[in-house]
Motif scaffolding. Structure first.
Motif, PDB file in Angstrom:
ATOM      1  N   THR A 116     -77.865 -32.681 -57.153  1.00  0.00           N
ATOM      2  CA  THR A 116     -79.235 -33.072 -57.497  1.00  0.00           C
ATOM      3  C   THR A 116     -79.980 -33.490 -56.222  1.00  0.00           C
ATOM      4  O   THR A 116     -79.361 -33.857 -55.222  1.00  0.00           O
ATOM      5  CB  THR A 116     -79.226 -34.236 -58.501  1.00  0.00           C
ATOM      6  OG1 THR A 116     -78.357 -35.255 -58.006  1.00  0.00           O
ATOM      7  CG2 THR A 116     -78.747 -33.768 -59.860  1.00  0.00           C
ATOM      8  N   PHE A 155     -82.154 -32.426 -60.960  1.00  0.00           N
ATOM      9  CA  PHE A 155     -81.348 -31.205 -61.026  1.00  0.00           C
ATOM     10  C   PHE A 155     -82.239 -30.023 -60.645  1.00  0.00           C
ATOM     11  O   PHE A 155     -83.259 -29.775 -61.291  1.00  0.00           O
ATOM     12  CB  PHE A 155     -80.778 -30.996 -62.441  1.00  0.00           C
ATOM     13  CG  PHE A 155     -79.996 -29.721 -62.528  1.00  0.00           C
ATOM     14  CD1 PHE A 155     -78.660 -29.689 -62.133  1.00  0.00           C
ATOM     15  CD2 PHE A 155     -80.591 -28.543 -62.949  1.00  0.00           C
ATOM     16  CE1 PHE A 155     -77.936 -28.499 -62.171  1.00  0.00           C
ATOM     17  CE2 PHE A 155     -79.876 -27.349 -62.986  1.00  0.00           C
ATOM     18  CZ  PHE A 155     -78.551 -27.338 -62.604  1.00  0.00           C
ATOM     19  N   TYR A 187     -73.211 -30.875 -68.535  1.00  0.00           N
ATOM     20  CA  TYR A 187     -74.043 -31.856 -67.833  1.00  0.00           C
ATOM     21  C   TYR A 187     -73.965 -33.216 -68.501  1.00  0.00           C
ATOM     22  O   TYR A 187     -73.961 -33.313 -69.727  1.00  0.00           O
ATOM     23  CB  TYR A 187     -75.486 -31.348 -67.755  1.00  0.00           C
ATOM     24  CG  TYR A 187     -75.563 -30.042 -67.008  1.00  0.00           C
ATOM     25  CD1 TYR A 187     -75.347 -30.013 -65.632  1.00  0.00           C
ATOM     26  CD2 TYR A 187     -75.766 -28.841 -67.672  1.00  0.00           C
ATOM     27  CE1 TYR A 187     -75.368 -28.804 -64.933  1.00  0.00           C
ATOM     28  CE2 TYR A 187     -75.790 -27.634 -66.984  1.00  0.00           C
ATOM     29  CZ  TYR A 187     -75.589 -27.629 -65.610  1.00  0.00           C
ATOM     30  OH  TYR A 187     -75.602 -26.451 -64.928  1.00  0.00           O
ATOM     31  N   GLU A 189     -75.535 -36.223 -69.605  1.00  0.00           N
ATOM     32  CA  GLU A 189     -76.849 -36.816 -69.889  1.00  0.00           C
ATOM     33  C   GLU A 189     -76.838 -38.337 -69.850  1.00  0.00           C
ATOM     34  O   GLU A 189     -77.815 -38.964 -69.507  1.00  0.00           O
ATOM     35  CB  GLU A 189     -77.331 -36.375 -71.274  1.00  0.00           C
ATOM     36  CG  GLU A 189     -77.400 -34.882 -71.411  1.00  0.00           C
ATOM     37  CD  GLU A 189     -77.860 -34.444 -72.777  1.00  0.00           C
ATOM     38  OE1 GLU A 189     -78.378 -35.268 -73.526  1.00  0.00           O
ATOM     39  OE2 GLU A 189     -77.696 -33.244 -73.082  1.00  0.00           O
ATOM     40  N   ARG A 196     -72.894 -35.713 -61.752  1.00  0.00           N
ATOM     41  CA  ARG A 196     -73.843 -34.939 -62.548  1.00  0.00           C
ATOM     42  C   ARG A 196     -73.207 -34.032 -63.594  1.00  0.00           C
ATOM     43  O   ARG A 196     -73.906 -33.345 -64.329  1.00  0.00           O
ATOM     44  CB  ARG A 196     -74.723 -34.120 -61.611  1.00  0.00           C
ATOM     45  CG  ARG A 196     -73.934 -33.174 -60.724  1.00  0.00           C
ATOM     46  CD  ARG A 196     -74.731 -32.726 -59.519  1.00  0.00           C
ATOM     47  NE  ARG A 196     -73.981 -31.810 -58.673  1.00  0.00           N
ATOM     48  CZ  ARG A 196     -73.082 -32.199 -57.786  1.00  0.00           C
ATOM     49  NH1 ARG A 196     -72.789 -33.463 -57.646  1.00  0.00           N
ATOM     50  NH2 ARG A 196     -72.452 -31.304 -57.037  1.00  0.00           N
ATOM     51  N   HIS A 197     -71.885 -33.945 -63.621  1.00  0.00           N
ATOM     52  CA  HIS A 197     -71.250 -33.047 -64.604  1.00  0.00           C
ATOM     53  C   HIS A 197     -70.078 -33.755 -65.269  1.00  0.00           C
ATOM     54  O   HIS A 197     -69.652 -34.821 -64.842  1.00  0.00           O
ATOM     55  CB  HIS A 197     -70.778 -31.771 -63.918  1.00  0.00           C
ATOM     56  CG  HIS A 197     -69.840 -32.031 -62.789  1.00  0.00           C
ATOM     57  ND1 HIS A 197     -68.565 -32.504 -62.985  1.00  0.00           N
ATOM     58  CD2 HIS A 197     -69.994 -31.929 -61.448  1.00  0.00           C
ATOM     59  CE1 HIS A 197     -67.967 -32.656 -61.823  1.00  0.00           C
ATOM     60  NE2 HIS A 197     -68.811 -32.332 -60.870  1.00  0.00           N
ATOM     61  N   THR A 260     -82.399 -35.433 -64.213  1.00  0.00           N
ATOM     62  CA  THR A 260     -81.107 -35.317 -63.516  1.00  0.00           C
ATOM     63  C   THR A 260     -80.223 -34.199 -64.056  1.00  0.00           C
ATOM     64  O   THR A 260     -79.190 -33.900 -63.488  1.00  0.00           O
ATOM     65  CB  THR A 260     -80.304 -36.640 -63.599  1.00  0.00           C
ATOM     66  OG1 THR A 260     -80.382 -37.131 -64.924  1.00  0.00           O
ATOM     67  CG2 THR A 260     -80.819 -37.675 -62.644  1.00  0.00           C
ATOM     68  N   TYR A 261     -80.612 -33.610 -65.165  1.00  0.00           N
ATOM     69  CA  TYR A 261     -79.847 -32.500 -65.717  1.00  0.00           C
ATOM     70  C   TYR A 261     -80.799 -31.548 -66.427  1.00  0.00           C
ATOM     71  O   TYR A 261     -81.898 -31.939 -66.841  1.00  0.00           O
ATOM     72  CB  TYR A 261     -78.758 -33.005 -66.686  1.00  0.00           C
ATOM     73  CG  TYR A 261     -79.319 -33.944 -67.726  1.00  0.00           C
ATOM     74  CD1 TYR A 261     -79.787 -33.451 -68.943  1.00  0.00           C
ATOM     75  CD2 TYR A 261     -79.419 -35.319 -67.472  1.00  0.00           C
ATOM     76  CE1 TYR A 261     -80.327 -34.310 -69.877  1.00  0.00           C
ATOM     77  CE2 TYR A 261     -79.966 -36.176 -68.409  1.00  0.00           C
ATOM     78  CZ  TYR A 261     -80.423 -35.668 -69.603  1.00  0.00           C
ATOM     79  OH  TYR A 261     -80.969 -36.507 -70.534  1.00  0.00           O
ATOM     80  N   ARG A 263     -82.165 -29.321 -69.548  1.00  0.00           N
ATOM     81  CA  ARG A 263     -82.173 -29.655 -70.977  1.00  0.00           C
ATOM     82  C   ARG A 263     -82.692 -28.523 -71.833  1.00  0.00           C
ATOM     83  O   ARG A 263     -83.646 -27.846 -71.455  1.00  0.00           O
ATOM     84  CB  ARG A 263     -83.180 -30.778 -71.212  1.00  0.00           C
ATOM     85  CG  ARG A 263     -82.639 -32.125 -71.100  1.00  0.00           C
ATOM     86  CD  ARG A 263     -83.691 -33.007 -71.668  1.00  0.00           C
ATOM     87  NE  ARG A 263     -83.383 -34.392 -71.397  1.00  0.00           N
ATOM     88  CZ  ARG A 263     -83.818 -35.381 -72.161  1.00  0.00           C
ATOM     89  NH1 ARG A 263     -84.584 -35.129 -73.186  1.00  0.00           N
ATOM     90  NH2 ARG A 263     -83.514 -36.612 -71.870  1.00  0.00           N
TER      91      ARG A 263
END
Ligand code: FAD
Ligand code: SF4
Length: 329
Positions: A116, A155, A187, A189, A196-197, A260-261, A263
């Motif tokens: 990210t 992200f 990801y 959330e 991040r994963h 950050t992820y 969606r």
């Protein structure tokens, strides 16, 4: 900027890779094309003393319509006519990643797990030191949303939104064997924004799989960026739909470059399924997604503008995918 020394490991089999991952637990990163990771290492961003390269693992390079290996290069996808015509959103996303030179090395797996980004993070060591670093590397507080709990870095991968609307799954290999999960579940959330994963220690991505149904949808990907020649997304919008005549039978919208992820917005889009194509419908879908996206100010363009553009990009994507040109009028 320079690379600190690291030890490079190049296992030839999946079994060897897993054994190495066990042995080096917590002290290594996987290396794919290196276009993101090594740039971060040069800026001393969370560098590790060992790298496990995945380039000798032949199964990760397989490329079929229903299964794309994690080590397939973006340049290979770009030239693959069958994949391009089956998944237009994926092709449009690949075409807009970085530059042809970067795409020659960059891989699918690396793009899904790209780090990210934040303008307080993607800076030299000395630049970051002058601010006392930040929570994501070497420091203990966030400069974007001042607190000490969570990172809000963005992200910025282009492929994830496109693959999310195509119902992609990812095949994961690790010390506990092989598993397959929906891409959305990869990801994290609810996490701290730094990790991040949801891969378990030692796990790596082996492939992306795509269902047959994805080939019966029309899809598209649009990207907002400052310099179209190579910039990361300030916003990425993917839309996939299927029409029965002018009636909407299936709709999926996903966004990236905002939080950050990446969606997918199924709870927002579900009420629109069954409606007839019209400019009113397209406007309503865009307007419904806009208030839900929550960009923060850590990339070049301001959050309000990116929210506004999210609405516009969703509307335009639907107009583009409308069953007849008259439907949007
Ligand atoms: C100038 C420039 C412009 C760029 N512009 C864009 C852009 O517009 N859009 C965009 O999406 N990206 C962009 N990038 C970032 C990057 O090039 C791409 O995201 C690329 O696809 C990353 O793939 P890679 O194989 O090089 O990954 P790497 O750099 O090798 O790895 C990235 C991360 O993923 C992990 N990883 C890689 N593969 C696996 C795997 N199979 N299993 C587990 N972990 C794995 C690595 O450990 C690392 O943390 C840009 C980079 C540069 C240098
Ligand atoms: S969002 Fe905050 S913690 Fe995360 S990289 Fe930026 S400044 Fe650091």
């Amino acid at each position: 900027m320079h690379l600190d020394p690291f030890e490079l490991h190049r296992p030839a089999t999946v079994e060897e890779t897993v054994a190495l991952a066990r042995e080096l637990a917590g002290r290594f990163d996987y290396l794919a094309g290196g276009t993101d990771l090594l740039a971060n290492y040069k800026m001393h961003l969370n560098a590790k003393p060992h790298l496990i390269a995945l380039d000798r693992l032949a199964p990760l390079r397989e490329r079929r319509l229903d299964r794309i290996g994690a080590m397939v290069r973006l340049a290979e996808l770009e030239r693959d006519g069958a994949i391009r015509s089956a998944y237009p959103a994926l092709a449009e996303a690949v075409d807009q990643v970085a530059t042809p030179l970067v795409r020659a090395s960059a891989t699918v797996g690396g793009n899904l797990l790209v780090d990210t980004r934040c303008f307080f993070f993607n800076q030299s060591y000395f630049w970051r030191a002058s601010l006392g670093f930040c929570l994501k590397a070497d420091g203990d507080r966030c400069h974007v949303v001042p607190q000490k709990e969570r990172c809000y870095a963005t992200f910025s991968g282009d492929l994830a939104p496109a693959l999310l609307v195509l119902d992609a799954e990812v095949e994961i290999v690790g010390p506990d064997g092989r598993r397959r999960i929906p891409l959305a579940s990869l990801y994290d959330e609810g996490g701290d924004g730094i990790r991040r994963h949801r891969l378990a220690p030692g796990e790596f991505l082996a492939a992306v799989t795509l269902p047959e149904a994805a080939r019966r949808r029309s899809s598209t990907y649009a990207k907002l960026r400052v310099r179209p020649s190579f910039d990361f997304p300030e916003l990425g919008v993917a839309v996939a739909c299927r029409w029965a005549g002018d009636r909407l039978e299936h709709l999926a919208v996903a966004t990236g470059g905002l939080e950050t992820y990446p969606r997918r917005w199924d709870d927002v889009t579900a009420p629109f399924v069954g409606r007839r194509a019209s400019s009113e419908l397209f406007r309503e879908v865009g307007a419904a997604i806009r208030p839900r996206v929550r960009p923060v100010h850590n990339t070049f363009l301001p959050p309000d503008y990116r929210k506004q553009m999210t609405e516009l990009f969703v509307r335009r994507a639907l107009e583009r995918l409308a069953p007849t040109s008259g439907a949007a009028g």
